[in-house]
Every structure is written in structure tokens, then in C-alpha cells.
Design a protein around this motif. Sequence first.
Motif, mmCIF file in Angstrom:
data_model
loop_
_atom_site.group_PDB
_atom_site.id
_atom_site.type_symbol
_atom_site.label_atom_id
_atom_site.label_comp_id
_atom_site.label_asym_id
_atom_site.label_seq_id
_atom_site.Cartn_x
_atom_site.Cartn_y
_atom_site.Cartn_z
ATOM 1 N N SER A 14 0.816 -1.115 -0.024
ATOM 2 C CA SER A 14 0.035 0.166 -0.106
ATOM 3 C C SER A 14 0.979 1.251 0.177
ATOM 4 O O SER A 14 2.053 1.184 0.333
ATOM 5 C CB SER A 14 -0.871 -0.142 1.220
ATOM 6 O OG SER A 14 -0.316 0.149 2.543
ATOM 7 N N GLU A 34 -4.326 0.501 -2.192
ATOM 8 C CA GLU A 34 -4.274 -0.600 -1.247
ATOM 9 C C GLU A 34 -4.244 -1.914 -2.513
ATOM 10 O O GLU A 34 -4.268 -1.681 -3.502
ATOM 11 C CB GLU A 34 -5.488 -0.769 -0.563
ATOM 12 C CG GLU A 34 -5.562 0.290 0.510
ATOM 13 C CD GLU A 34 -6.926 0.187 1.312
ATOM 14 O OE1 GLU A 34 -6.678 -0.528 2.379
ATOM 15 O OE2 GLU A 34 -7.740 0.436 0.811
ATOM 16 N N ARG A 35 -3.570 -2.908 -1.721
ATOM 17 C CA ARG A 35 -3.416 -4.205 -2.449
ATOM 18 C C ARG A 35 -2.749 -4.094 -3.678
ATOM 19 O O ARG A 35 -3.097 -4.775 -4.857
ATOM 20 C CB ARG A 35 -5.026 -4.959 -2.742
ATOM 21 C CG ARG A 35 -5.668 -5.037 -1.650
ATOM 22 C CD ARG A 35 -7.014 -5.829 -1.782
ATOM 23 N NE ARG A 35 -7.945 -5.181 -2.609
ATOM 24 C CZ ARG A 35 -8.771 -4.201 -2.215
ATOM 25 N NH1 ARG A 35 -8.899 -3.895 -0.747
ATOM 26 N NH2 ARG A 35 -9.536 -3.502 -2.977
ATOM 27 N N HIS A 40 -6.899 -6.836 -7.862
ATOM 28 C CA HIS A 40 -8.245 -6.070 -7.395
ATOM 29 C C HIS A 40 -7.647 -5.070 -6.614
ATOM 30 O O HIS A 40 -8.191 -4.818 -5.382
ATOM 31 C CB HIS A 40 -9.074 -6.932 -6.433
ATOM 32 C CG HIS A 40 -9.685 -8.319 -7.031
ATOM 33 N ND1 HIS A 40 -10.714 -8.114 -8.157
ATOM 34 C CD2 HIS A 40 -9.009 -9.484 -7.343
ATOM 35 C CE1 HIS A 40 -10.877 -9.436 -8.620
ATOM 36 N NE2 HIS A 40 -10.067 -10.216 -8.144
ATOM 37 N N SER A 41 -6.467 -4.207 -6.878
ATOM 38 C CA SER A 41 -6.200 -3.086 -6.262
ATOM 39 C C SER A 41 -7.190 -2.122 -6.296
ATOM 40 O O SER A 41 -8.085 -1.993 -7.015
ATOM 41 C CB SER A 41 -5.147 -2.703 -6.816
ATOM 42 O OG SER A 41 -4.156 -3.561 -7.134
ATOM 43 N N SER A 42 -7.033 -1.168 -5.252
ATOM 44 C CA SER A 42 -8.205 0.125 -5.145
ATOM 45 C C SER A 42 -7.307 1.506 -4.738
ATOM 46 O O SER A 42 -6.114 1.526 -4.111
ATOM 47 C CB SER A 42 -9.266 -0.232 -4.158
ATOM 48 O OG SER A 42 -8.776 -0.232 -2.679
ATOM 49 N N LEU A 44 -8.074 5.465 -3.609
ATOM 50 C CA LEU A 44 -8.928 6.651 -2.933
ATOM 51 C C LEU A 44 -8.248 7.842 -2.724
ATOM 52 O O LEU A 44 -7.094 8.074 -2.198
ATOM 53 C CB LEU A 44 -9.581 6.050 -1.719
ATOM 54 C CG LEU A 44 -10.515 7.233 -1.033
ATOM 55 C CD1 LEU A 44 -11.849 7.692 -1.762
ATOM 56 C CD2 LEU A 44 -10.544 6.572 0.426
ATOM 57 N N ARG A 53 -12.556 7.328 -6.247
ATOM 58 C CA ARG A 53 -12.127 6.081 -6.210
ATOM 59 C C ARG A 53 -12.112 5.316 -7.316
ATOM 60 O O ARG A 53 -12.633 5.364 -8.292
ATOM 61 C CB ARG A 53 -13.240 5.287 -5.377
ATOM 62 C CG ARG A 53 -12.888 4.043 -4.653
ATOM 63 C CD ARG A 53 -14.078 3.156 -3.918
ATOM 64 N NE ARG A 53 -14.412 4.115 -2.843
ATOM 65 C CZ ARG A 53 -13.576 4.107 -1.593
ATOM 66 N NH1 ARG A 53 -12.511 3.113 -1.486
ATOM 67 N NH2 ARG A 53 -14.056 4.607 -0.696
ATOM 68 N N ARG A 54 -10.929 4.475 -7.413
ATOM 69 C CA ARG A 54 -10.530 3.626 -8.510
ATOM 70 C C ARG A 54 -10.445 2.339 -8.174
ATOM 71 O O ARG A 54 -9.764 1.906 -7.080
ATOM 72 C CB ARG A 54 -9.389 4.005 -9.459
ATOM 73 C CG ARG A 54 -9.315 5.426 -10.077
ATOM 74 C CD ARG A 54 -9.818 5.146 -11.449
ATOM 75 N NE ARG A 54 -9.603 6.589 -12.441
ATOM 76 C CZ ARG A 54 -8.353 6.795 -13.073
ATOM 77 N NH1 ARG A 54 -7.564 5.950 -13.095
ATOM 78 N NH2 ARG A 54 -8.266 7.962 -13.578
ATOM 79 N N GLU A 55 -10.976 1.351 -8.789
ATOM 80 C CA GLU A 55 -10.717 -0.201 -8.599
ATOM 81 C C GLU A 55 -10.126 -0.860 -9.996
ATOM 82 O O GLU A 55 -10.961 -0.853 -10.861
ATOM 83 C CB GLU A 55 -12.092 -0.721 -8.485
ATOM 84 C CG GLU A 55 -12.942 -0.030 -7.195
ATOM 85 C CD GLU A 55 -12.118 -0.632 -5.778
ATOM 86 O OE1 GLU A 55 -11.498 -1.543 -5.895
ATOM 87 O OE2 GLU A 55 -12.732 0.005 -4.896
ATOM 88 N N GLU A 56 -9.091 -1.134 -9.963
ATOM 89 C CA GLU A 56 -8.110 -1.640 -10.914
ATOM 90 C C GLU A 56 -6.892 -2.119 -10.625
ATOM 91 O O GLU A 56 -6.378 -1.934 -9.453
ATOM 92 C CB GLU A 56 -7.668 -0.616 -12.179
ATOM 93 C CG GLU A 56 -7.002 0.750 -11.366
ATOM 94 C CD GLU A 56 -6.886 1.730 -12.554
ATOM 95 O OE1 GLU A 56 -5.859 1.903 -12.963
ATOM 96 O OE2 GLU A 56 -7.734 2.665 -12.731
#
Length: 395
Positions: A14, A34-35, A40-42, A44, A53-56
Motif C-alpha cells: 500500500s 491498497e493491495r 483487485h487493487s483500489s 482513493l 475512487r478507482r478499482e483496477e
Amino acid sequence: MQRTVLVLNSGSSSVKYSLVQPDSGVSVASGIVERIGDNHSSALLEFGGLKVRREEAVADHAAALRLTFDLFAEVGGHLETLGLAAVGHRVVHGGPNLYRPTLVDDGLIAKLDELAPLAPLHNPPAVLGIEVAHKILPDVPHVAVFDTAFFHDLPAAAATYAIDDDLARQWQIRRYGFHGTSHRYVSHQAAEFLDAPIESLNQIVLHLGNGASASAIAGGRPVDTSMGLTPMEGLVMGTRSGDIDPGVLVYLWRTAGMAVEDIEAMLNRHSGMYGLSGEIDFRVVHQRIESGDEAAQLAYDVYIHRLRKYIGAYLAVLGHTDVVTFTAGVGENDAQVRRDALTGLAPLGIELDEHLNESPAKGARRISADKSPTTVLVIPTNEELAIARACLTVI
């Protein structure tokens, strides 16, 4: 335009960050990726009242920082237009010789690499974050701020372990202490809150979060702290054991057949509140206790028992204590922990005001009874601001 400092805290998977105006104390933006390395990183970013927020998938720390700057650009917050004066890096372990805010260069990075054995879970990711950020922002000063710095000058009696002296010297084994940026900041804020010279105060600071530590501070100088060579010693924490008989480690290695790496992982990631109850969120722990969960009750009792032992020990170390301050996530928000930690200490000069302790207020506040000889405070910590201001002393 107010100058800003980008404060980075790089972990193994992170990157936490905050853009701070050190002069005004205002946090312009903050966020986390994170991650890292996971599909499945995210990410913010909170900026100017906006949340993005991004989820990628984020492959590595370089990608994490580039994504962070993309998010800034997305909300119109290009760093070059925000008065960026420096990048501050939180480094957990400075070893015996690194204790002042230090400009980053190749020599410093080499020294941090050498210190990796003292903090194998913390320093390597910090070095990686420094290297990546320096490449992306090469024209801005980068400053390393060390978590151990505040405790560098502990009295020898507090810093020294009772082991073979030659061995300790060869391998640089001593009590280093951690969360120093927080303990320094909170102790100064306590003095400011009380409108008293810090040199006139004896203080106990209780930094209670997922990581937890206590310090005894006399006249602004620490005289003892609960964490030691590593951040594993001391109080019971979210996933760390805190104090443990070293014979347990030898027993697990010799008799249980555990590898050193497995013992280290157990003490760091599968102990503390999590090891005893399977939970680190105190809100959930309290709920489970109310429902009659014996494992949660035992974990909580062990946590409070250890905390009270350290408070008592530091009362003795200091001789008298003017102020006890709670800070960090648990310390700032959990009234029951504060109450149970101090219940029955009126004969020692510490008495809470129950109404003030239960108040949902979030700022710096007094929670002790008017008749209490020792003042008890809750003061939110702000390590990012402290790091940002430390950077200015260098640049």
C-alpha cells in the motif's frame, strides 16, 4: 500560494499519502492505494470535498504513485499548481545513526538498505517508495523522517537490553522505540492545550491504534517507551503480540519445529487481538463481548491488563505525572478502553470525568475530573503534519 508537502507512507502492499500545508496545518488532500500487486487493487483520493475512487489492477509502487497523480489531475489538483515544496517519506527505522530529517540521496538509500534487517517488514517498502517517488518527482526535495528519531537519546538504562554487551554492540541491539513522530507531536500538543511550557510537564502518551505504544516523557524528552528493537515489543496490538517471554520463541523453534520465518509471521500478523479473538476492530470486539463471546472478553482483558501495567510502570519511572494523553484510532475513539485503562487509579492521582470521557467530540479535549491531580487528555495525532513540518527544517 501556500506551500505544500506530499507525505508518503509506503507499505509492502500500500501507499498512503497526504498533501499538507505545513504552515497552516491544513490537509489539502489525502488518500491510499491498497493491495498493490493484486488484480483487485483500489485507490482513493479525497480532495476539496471530493472523493475519487478507482478499482483496477496496480502492478507495483511506481504504478501506484502514477495512479495517485492521475487522480489529482482528474480533480484539477495538479501538484505543480499546488505549491509542492517537498516530498516527505515516513521511514520506520533509522537505526543508531539516522535520527534527524534527512535529504534523500544515493548515500541515504544505501544506508537504509543496510538497516533492512532491523525492520524487514517496514524499511524495504519505504526504500522502494522513496526510489519510485524520486524518479517521478526528480525536481522536488525528498526528505526521510524517521519513526525512531524521537527516542534516539533515551537514557542508557531505558535503551539497553540486559544481554551480552559485545553482542549488542556488534548487532546494534538496543531499544529504538517507534511511533516517535506521533509521541513528539502529541506531547507538544498537550503542552499547548494546557498552556504550559513543555519543559515543565511529565507526560505519559498512549498511542493506541492497530500498532500501539506508550511513552514516558519528562520535560519534553522521552525517558522510556514500550517498543524496542522492533515494533513488536510492548503493548498488545491489533496483530502483534507485544511483550512475550523470549523462551517461547526458542520453544516454538526447538520443540514445535517452527521455522524462524513462521514464528516472525505469527508474532507480527497472527497475534495480539487478532490471535486471541480473530478480530482487530474494537467496535466488533465490544459487540462480541456483549453477546457473551469468551474469546473476545479474554482478548480485551489481556489488552487492558498490559496497558495498565505500562501506565503504572511509567508513573513510577516519572515519579509524578502531570498529564496522560490518549491518541490514535483506539485511543481517540474508544471511551471504554480509556475508562478501563484508568479505572481505580484515583489513589495514584488519575480520575476520569465519565461524562467528558463519553463525549463524542473529536478534537483535543480534557476528560479528567476537575479534582484529578493528573490531567487526562484525548489529542488527535497528526503524523502527516509533523512529517511535513520536519521537512521544512531541512529544505
